[in-house]
Write a protein that holds these residues in place. Structure first.
Motif, short mmCIF file in Angstrom:
data_model
loop_
_atom_site.label_atom_id
_atom_site.label_comp_id
_atom_site.label_asym_id
_atom_site.label_seq_id
_atom_site.Cartn_x
_atom_site.Cartn_y
_atom_site.Cartn_z
N UNK A 171 12.98 -22.67 23.73
CA UNK A 171 13.43 -21.60 22.85
C UNK A 171 14.47 -20.73 23.54
N UNK A 172 15.36 -20.17 22.76
CA UNK A 172 16.37 -19.26 23.27
C UNK A 172 16.49 -18.08 22.32
N UNK A 173 16.74 -16.91 22.87
CA UNK A 173 16.88 -15.70 22.08
C UNK A 173 18.36 -15.41 21.89
N UNK A 174 18.77 -15.18 20.65
CA UNK A 174 20.13 -14.80 20.29
C UNK A 174 20.04 -13.48 19.54
N UNK A 175 21.06 -12.66 19.62
CA UNK A 175 21.07 -11.39 18.91
C UNK A 175 21.92 -11.51 17.66
N UNK A 176 21.39 -11.03 16.55
CA UNK A 176 22.13 -11.00 15.29
C UNK A 176 22.13 -9.58 14.74
N UNK A 177 23.19 -9.20 14.06
CA UNK A 177 23.32 -7.85 13.51
C UNK A 177 22.53 -7.73 12.21
N UNK A 178 21.91 -6.57 12.03
CA UNK A 178 21.17 -6.29 10.79
C UNK A 178 21.42 -4.84 10.40
N UNK A 179 21.26 -4.55 9.14
CA UNK A 179 21.47 -3.20 8.64
C UNK A 179 20.18 -2.40 8.67
N UNK A 180 20.29 -1.09 8.46
CA UNK A 180 19.11 -0.22 8.40
C UNK A 180 18.22 -0.68 7.26
N UNK A 181 16.93 -0.43 7.39
CA UNK A 181 15.99 -0.97 6.42
C UNK A 181 14.87 0.03 6.14
N UNK A 182 14.13 -0.20 5.05
CA UNK A 182 12.96 0.64 4.75
C UNK A 182 11.87 0.47 5.81
N UNK A 183 10.88 1.34 5.77
CA UNK A 183 9.81 1.35 6.77
C UNK A 183 9.13 -0.01 6.91
N UNK A 184 8.81 -0.67 5.80
CA UNK A 184 8.14 -1.97 5.86
C UNK A 184 8.98 -2.96 6.66
N UNK A 185 10.28 -3.00 6.39
CA UNK A 185 11.15 -3.94 7.09
C UNK A 185 11.29 -3.58 8.57
N UNK A 186 11.29 -2.28 8.88
CA UNK A 186 11.36 -1.87 10.29
C UNK A 186 10.10 -2.29 11.03
N UNK A 187 8.94 -2.17 10.37
CA UNK A 187 7.68 -2.61 10.97
C UNK A 187 7.72 -4.11 11.23
N UNK A 188 8.10 -4.86 10.21
CA UNK A 188 8.17 -6.32 10.36
C UNK A 188 9.16 -6.71 11.45
N UNK A 189 10.30 -6.03 11.50
CA UNK A 189 11.31 -6.34 12.52
C UNK A 189 10.79 -6.06 13.93
N UNK A 190 10.06 -4.96 14.08
CA UNK A 190 9.50 -4.64 15.40
C UNK A 190 8.48 -5.70 15.83
N UNK A 191 7.62 -6.10 14.91
CA UNK A 191 6.62 -7.11 15.22
C UNK A 191 7.29 -8.46 15.53
N UNK A 192 8.24 -8.84 14.69
CA UNK A 192 8.95 -10.10 14.89
C UNK A 192 9.78 -10.07 16.17
N UNK A 193 10.43 -8.96 16.44
CA UNK A 193 11.24 -8.85 17.66
C UNK A 193 10.42 -9.03 18.92
N UNK A 194 9.21 -8.49 18.92
CA UNK A 194 8.35 -8.66 20.09
C UNK A 194 7.92 -10.12 20.24
N UNK A 195 7.59 -10.76 19.12
CA UNK A 195 7.21 -12.18 19.18
C UNK A 195 8.37 -13.03 19.66
N UNK A 196 9.57 -12.72 19.20
CA UNK A 196 10.75 -13.46 19.63
C UNK A 196 10.98 -13.28 21.13
N UNK A 197 10.84 -12.06 21.60
CA UNK A 197 11.02 -11.81 23.04
C UNK A 197 10.00 -12.60 23.86
N UNK A 198 8.76 -12.64 23.40
CA UNK A 198 7.73 -13.39 24.12
C UNK A 198 8.02 -14.89 24.08
#
Length: 193
Positions: A114-141
């Motif tokens: 696996x490799x991590x790449x960065x992609x641009x995303x726009x500001x999002x509602x609270x639900x999406x920010x929560x999901x992004x934080x959870x997903x971002x941590x899983x991606x980093x791991x």
């Protein structure tokens, strides 16, 4: 033992219930609300976790993301896996991560690392920010060196994952080690009879 990564803490919300079954800490919106509030620190700037209150749609989205992360963790812990990764789980993880500015993206080619790449995303509602934080941590791991220390607990009836912190660590927590030793003891005594 240090606190688990956010993504590991998410997947272990499914665990052995101590009675021979499986429990789900995120079964209700109240369960998700309590879990998010317990993880104020790891959620960082993603949202105000202390004021978070889950709704049914957020609960569904988080539990679907959790299922995807568990699928990818299972793939990661299999030794010698060269087969294809579950593209549905990978897609769900990457879609959740896109809600965060400068979101990481996990790319996992068949037979490759696996490799991590960065992609641009726009500001999002609270639900999406929560999901992004959870997903971002899983991606980093999953995309980092720590993935090599990711384990599925081998204790009887345990469904947890953990990141191995030291060479002698075999189980997700001491109670699983105790349960494994008791089960081994009973097997030996039944075999001797």
């Amino acid at each position: 033992m240090s606190a688990p990564r956010l993504s590991v803490a998410l997947v272990v919300t499914i665990h052995h219930d101590g009675k021979g079954g499986v429990a789900d800490d995120l079964e209700t919106t109240d369960g998700l609300t309590a879990w998010v509030r317990e993880h104020t620190g790891p959620l960082g700037d993603a949202l105000d976790a202390r004021a978070f209150s889950a709704d049914p749609e957020t609960l569904t989205a988080v539990t679907e993301l959790r299922a995807a992360v568990r699928t990818l963790f299972a793939h990661a812990v299999r030794t010698g896996t060269t087969g294809p990764v579950d593209t549905g789980a990978l897609g769900r993880l990457n879609a959740a991560a896109r809600a965060a500015p400068g979101a990481p993206r996990l790319e996992w080619p068949e037979g490759g690392a696996p490799a991590v790449r960065t992609v641009r995303a726009d500001a999002a509602p609270e639900r999406d920010r929560l999901l992004a934080a959870l997903a971002g941590d899983a991606i980093a791991l999953l995309g980092g060196e720590e993935r090599k220390r990711l384990r599925a607990c081998p204790a009887p009836r345990c469904v947890r994952y953990f990141v191995k912190e030291h060479a002698r660590q075999e189980w997700c927590k001491p109670s699983c080690g105790n349960r494994a030793r008791v089960a081994r003891h009973h097997r030996r005594h039944r075999a001797a009879e």
